[in-house]
Scaffold this active site. Structure first.
Site, PDB file in Angstrom:
ATOM      1  N   ARG A  36      -2.653  12.632   7.971  1.00  0.00           N
ATOM      2  CA  ARG A  36      -3.326  11.490   8.607  1.00  0.00           C
ATOM      3  C   ARG A  36      -4.396  11.940   9.620  1.00  0.00           C
ATOM      4  O   ARG A  36      -4.596  11.280  10.642  1.00  0.00           O
ATOM      5  CB  ARG A  36      -2.315  10.564   9.305  1.00  0.00           C
ATOM      6  CG  ARG A  36      -1.252   9.992   8.389  1.00  0.00           C
ATOM      7  CD  ARG A  36      -1.850   9.030   7.380  1.00  0.00           C
ATOM      8  NE  ARG A  36      -0.824   8.276   6.693  1.00  0.00           N
ATOM      9  CZ  ARG A  36      -0.622   6.966   6.859  1.00  0.00           C
ATOM     10  NH1 ARG A  36      -1.367   6.271   7.671  1.00  0.00           N
ATOM     11  NH2 ARG A  36       0.322   6.357   6.177  1.00  0.00           N
ATOM     12  N   ARG A  40      -7.065   6.390  12.284  1.00  0.00           N
ATOM     13  CA  ARG A  40      -7.141   5.564  13.494  1.00  0.00           C
ATOM     14  C   ARG A  40      -7.195   6.292  14.815  1.00  0.00           C
ATOM     15  O   ARG A  40      -7.495   5.689  15.829  1.00  0.00           O
ATOM     16  CB  ARG A  40      -5.981   4.577  13.493  1.00  0.00           C
ATOM     17  CG  ARG A  40      -6.128   3.508  12.424  1.00  0.00           C
ATOM     18  CD  ARG A  40      -4.834   2.794  12.182  1.00  0.00           C
ATOM     19  NE  ARG A  40      -3.831   3.731  11.666  1.00  0.00           N
ATOM     20  CZ  ARG A  40      -2.560   3.462  11.546  1.00  0.00           C
ATOM     21  NH1 ARG A  40      -2.113   2.301  11.930  1.00  0.00           N
ATOM     22  NH2 ARG A  40      -1.732   4.365  11.052  1.00  0.00           N
ATOM     23  N   ARG A  49     -15.272   1.877  10.096  1.00  0.00           N
ATOM     24  CA  ARG A  49     -14.417   0.926   9.385  1.00  0.00           C
ATOM     25  C   ARG A  49     -14.618  -0.523   9.840  1.00  0.00           C
ATOM     26  O   ARG A  49     -14.035  -1.432   9.253  1.00  0.00           O
ATOM     27  CB  ARG A  49     -12.949   1.323   9.582  1.00  0.00           C
ATOM     28  CG  ARG A  49     -12.413   2.400   8.642  1.00  0.00           C
ATOM     29  CD  ARG A  49     -12.143   1.840   7.248  1.00  0.00           C
ATOM     30  NE  ARG A  49     -11.580   0.498   7.286  1.00  0.00           N
ATOM     31  CZ  ARG A  49     -10.319   0.216   7.560  1.00  0.00           C
ATOM     32  NH1 ARG A  49      -9.459   1.165   7.754  1.00  0.00           N
ATOM     33  NH2 ARG A  49      -9.901  -1.043   7.608  1.00  0.00           N
ATOM     34  N   ASP A  85      -5.181   5.875  -0.111  1.00  0.00           N
ATOM     35  CA  ASP A  85      -3.834   5.466   0.274  1.00  0.00           C
ATOM     36  C   ASP A  85      -2.931   5.586  -0.949  1.00  0.00           C
ATOM     37  O   ASP A  85      -3.412   5.523  -2.084  1.00  0.00           O
ATOM     38  CB  ASP A  85      -3.798   4.033   0.808  1.00  0.00           C
ATOM     39  CG  ASP A  85      -2.453   3.746   1.480  1.00  0.00           C
ATOM     40  OD1 ASP A  85      -2.290   4.128   2.653  1.00  0.00           O
ATOM     41  OD2 ASP A  85      -1.560   3.205   0.815  1.00  0.00           O
ATOM     42  N   TYR A 160       7.493   0.267  -1.970  1.00  0.00           N
ATOM     43  CA  TYR A 160       6.521  -0.802  -1.681  1.00  0.00           C
ATOM     44  C   TYR A 160       6.522  -1.855  -2.782  1.00  0.00           C
ATOM     45  O   TYR A 160       6.436  -3.059  -2.507  1.00  0.00           O
ATOM     46  CB  TYR A 160       5.119  -0.209  -1.477  1.00  0.00           C
ATOM     47  CG  TYR A 160       5.044   0.577  -0.199  1.00  0.00           C
ATOM     48  CD1 TYR A 160       4.976  -0.078   1.031  1.00  0.00           C
ATOM     49  CD2 TYR A 160       5.094   1.965  -0.202  1.00  0.00           C
ATOM     50  CE1 TYR A 160       4.944   0.632   2.216  1.00  0.00           C
ATOM     51  CE2 TYR A 160       5.061   2.685   0.985  1.00  0.00           C
ATOM     52  CZ  TYR A 160       4.991   2.016   2.190  1.00  0.00           C
ATOM     53  OH  TYR A 160       4.974   2.718   3.359  1.00  0.00           O
TER      54      TYR A 160
HETATM   55  O1  1CP Z   1      -6.064  11.702   6.790  1.00  0.00           O
HETATM   56  C1  1CP Z   1      -5.301  11.054   6.078  1.00  0.00           C
HETATM   57  O2  1CP Z   1      -4.180  11.491   5.785  1.00  0.00           O
HETATM   58  C2  1CP Z   1      -5.782   9.701   5.630  1.00  0.00           C
HETATM   59  C3  1CP Z   1      -5.448   9.261   4.255  1.00  0.00           C
HETATM   60  C4  1CP Z   1      -4.141   8.518   4.087  1.00  0.00           C
HETATM   61  C5  1CP Z   1      -2.968   9.018   3.512  1.00  0.00           C
HETATM   62  C6  1CP Z   1      -2.665  10.455   3.120  1.00  0.00           C
HETATM   63  C7  1CP Z   1      -3.929   7.123   4.344  1.00  0.00           C
HETATM   64  C8  1CP Z   1      -4.889   6.207   4.938  1.00  0.00           C
HETATM   65  N1  1CP Z   1      -2.682   6.805   3.861  1.00  0.00           N
HETATM   66  C9  1CP Z   1      -2.076   7.930   3.371  1.00  0.00           C
HETATM   67  C10 1CP Z   1      -0.769   8.053   2.705  1.00  0.00           C
HETATM   68  C11 1CP Z   1       0.251   7.016   2.931  1.00  0.00           C
HETATM   69  N2  1CP Z   1       0.110   5.660   2.954  1.00  0.00           N
HETATM   70  C12 1CP Z   1       1.631   7.306   3.042  1.00  0.00           C
HETATM   71  C13 1CP Z   1       2.219   8.671   2.960  1.00  0.00           C
HETATM   72  C14 1CP Z   1       1.956   9.429   4.220  1.00  0.00           C
HETATM   73  C15 1CP Z   1       2.864   9.130   5.380  1.00  0.00           C
HETATM   74  O3  1CP Z   1       4.075   9.221   5.222  1.00  0.00           O
HETATM   75  O4  1CP Z   1       2.320   8.841   6.450  1.00  0.00           O
HETATM   76  C16 1CP Z   1       2.320   6.099   3.188  1.00  0.00           C
HETATM   77  C17 1CP Z   1       3.794   5.887   3.365  1.00  0.00           C
HETATM   78  C18 1CP Z   1       1.342   5.057   3.130  1.00  0.00           C
HETATM   79  C19 1CP Z   1       1.568   3.604   3.192  1.00  0.00           C
HETATM   80  C20 1CP Z   1       0.815   3.010   4.309  1.00  0.00           C
HETATM   81  N3  1CP Z   1      -0.522   2.737   4.251  1.00  0.00           N
HETATM   82  C21 1CP Z   1       1.268   2.691   5.605  1.00  0.00           C
HETATM   83  C22 1CP Z   1       2.704   2.887   6.122  1.00  0.00           C
HETATM   84  C23 1CP Z   1       3.410   1.582   6.219  1.00  0.00           C
HETATM   85  C24 1CP Z   1       4.918   1.745   6.376  1.00  0.00           C
HETATM   86  O5  1CP Z   1       5.645   1.574   5.376  1.00  0.00           O
HETATM   87  O6  1CP Z   1       5.378   2.023   7.503  1.00  0.00           O
HETATM   88  C25 1CP Z   1       0.170   2.178   6.328  1.00  0.00           C
HETATM   89  C26 1CP Z   1       0.156   1.691   7.745  1.00  0.00           C
HETATM   90  C27 1CP Z   1      -0.961   2.238   5.454  1.00  0.00           C
HETATM   91  C28 1CP Z   1      -2.373   1.861   5.752  1.00  0.00           C
HETATM   92  C29 1CP Z   1      -3.260   3.032   5.973  1.00  0.00           C
HETATM   93  N4  1CP Z   1      -3.436   4.082   5.091  1.00  0.00           N
HETATM   94  C30 1CP Z   1      -4.369   4.965   5.596  1.00  0.00           C
HETATM   95  C31 1CP Z   1      -4.794   4.444   6.860  1.00  0.00           C
HETATM   96  C32 1CP Z   1      -5.853   5.069   7.744  1.00  0.00           C
HETATM   97  C33 1CP Z   1      -4.093   3.246   7.086  1.00  0.00           C
HETATM   98  C34 1CP Z   1      -4.201   2.329   8.285  1.00  0.00           C
HETATM   99  C35 1CP Z   1      -4.925   1.087   7.931  1.00  0.00           C
HETATM  100  C36 1CP Z   1      -6.281   0.951   8.502  1.00  0.00           C
HETATM  101  O7  1CP Z   1      -6.865   1.862   9.101  1.00  0.00           O
HETATM  102  O8  1CP Z   1      -6.800  -0.186   8.342  1.00  0.00           O
END
Ligand code: 1CP
Length: 352
Positions: A36, A40, A49, A85, A160
């Site tokens: 990540r 953010r 964004r 994602d 999910y």
């Molecule tokens: O630098 C990076 O890693 C950015 C790319 C990235 C990756 C690898 C994003 C962007 N998402 C992910 C993978 C991801 N998405 C995982 C596996 C990694 C981990 O365990 O953290 C998971 C579980 C998700 C699902 C997801 N997407 C969540 C988690 C929700 C939960 O169940 O608690 C969330 C909040 C997102 C949205 C998301 N994905 C990525 C970002 C930057 C965001 C935030 C939304 C936004 O900025 O509007």
């Protein structure tokens, strides 16, 4: 003149500290990147964004390229992770879902029956031309820095799809696994094929390593993980193994199943911060490891964070290869300056 430049960049990527560590070869310094790292915690990310939804931004190659490069520029990390994602491939094949700000992925019609599973199409490269374009552009821009592609592992993506959104207990998902083995097998088989195809597109376009995120696998008992989840993750990792790129396998709270996660066939196993890296290395026996500084240590005084990083580096020397990372993703309120100090310190303290 184009061809030699491309070849030199490809050679430099192949010889990078990150890929050398993933292959268990000697390294000039311990490579470091942060799960990540794009997102953010970066003001430049929040600016770019503004007014664009998460899923839309993942489908626009100019935004994907810029957001993926931001942490590489700022921190000088040893690898970029593709900005996308784990639910993006589902969106691309037509599953009705959204990423809701402050919540996460939300699926309109959760999957419960064999008919629900059958209605999910397989993923082909034609579903994701923007991924091919984004990766191709990025590989050109990144030069000697490797790009990590990624996908969600079947269990985490299933969570999910079955829950309909984020979940702490994964109760509906596990109820399906316990009570409807035919639906479970069909769903896991389907997601494994989608994740494999999605990773293959990224590798074909030039990603030089992949990470399979099974973030929520730590919710399972060893026996259930082994019988109901491991075979499908093994299929994904086995298929990608045929492309020749190193594979990283990561989950959260996975101390009790780390050895099994290693057996799924990854080259590198990600260790979360709850397990000492020394124990993690012993559990995955002979494999390379990635991790595992507690992501909250960035909120401690810098000298405390760096002291703990030194302990992680020292423990990592016992593995055939060590990639430094946090034990899970960057927490959104993290001060980017702390990650810059951490990156520089890992490079300096591990230089050989
Ligand atoms: O630098 C990076 O890693 C950015 C790319 C990235 C990756 C690898 C994003 C962007 N998402 C992910 C993978 C991801 N998405 C995982 C596996 C990694 C981990 O365990 O953290 C998971 C579980 C998700 C699902 C997801 N997407 C969540 C988690 C929700 C939960 O169940 O608690 C969330 C909040 C997102 C949205 C998301 N994905 C990525 C970002 C930057 C965001 C935030 C939304 C936004 O900025 O509007």
């Amino acid at each position: 003149m184009q061809a030699p430049t491309t070849t030199n960049a490809a050679d430099a990527v192949r010889d990078s500290a990150f890929l050398r560590a993933a292959r268990g070869e000697p390294v000039p310094h311990t490579p470091v990147w942060f799960m990540r790292q794009a997102g953010r915690s970066l003001p430049e990310y929040l600016r770019i964004r503004e007014g664009v939804s998460m899923l839309d931004s993942c489908m626009q190659p100019d935004l994907v390229t810029e957001i993926t490069l931001q942490p590489v520029r700022r921190y000088g990390v040893d690898a970029a992770i593709f900005f996308s994602d784990i639910v993006l491939p589902l969106k691309a094949i037509g599953v009705d879902l959204d990423i809701v700000p402050g919540v996460g992925p939300v699926v309109a019609s959760p999957v419960r029956t064999l008919a629900d599973v059958a209605a999910i199409p397989d993923l082909t490269p034609e579903h994701v031309p923007f991924i091919t374009e984004s990766v191709t552009r990025l590989v050109g821009e990144l030069g000697s820095t490797p790009l990590i592609g990624f996908a969600g592992a079947p269990f985490t993506v299933a969570s999910y799809l079955v829950e309909g959104g984020p979940s702490k207990e994964h109760a509906k998902t596990k109820a399906l696994m316990f009570g409807a083995p035919d639906v479970w097998a069909a769903l896991m088989t389907k997601i494994a094929a989608i994740s494999t195809a999605y990773l293959e597109v990224q590798v074909a376009a030039g990603a030089s390593a992949i990470q399979l995120f099974d973030s929520w696998a730590g919710a399972l008992t060893r026996a259930d993980y082994q019988a109901q989840v491991l075979p499908y993750s093994t299929d994904v990792l086995g298929a990608i193994g045929r492309t020749g790129v190193p594979r990283i396998h990561f989950g959260v709270g996975t101390g009790e199943i780390l050895d099994l996660m290693g057996q799924a066939g990854a080259d590198v196993v990600g260790v979360d911060w709850r397990v000492s890296l020394a124990d993690g290395i012993a559990r995955v026996g002979g494999r390379c490891v990635q991790g595992n500084l507690d992501p909250t240590l960035v909120f401690a005084p810098t000298e405390v964070m760096l002291e703990r990083a030194d302990q992680v580096l020292a423990a990592g020397r016992a593995a055939p290869g060590h990639i430094f990372n946090l034990g899970h993703g960057v927490i959104p309120s993290t001060d980017p300056d702390q990650l810059k100090r951490l990156t520089d310190h890992v490079h300096e303290a591990s230089a050989r």
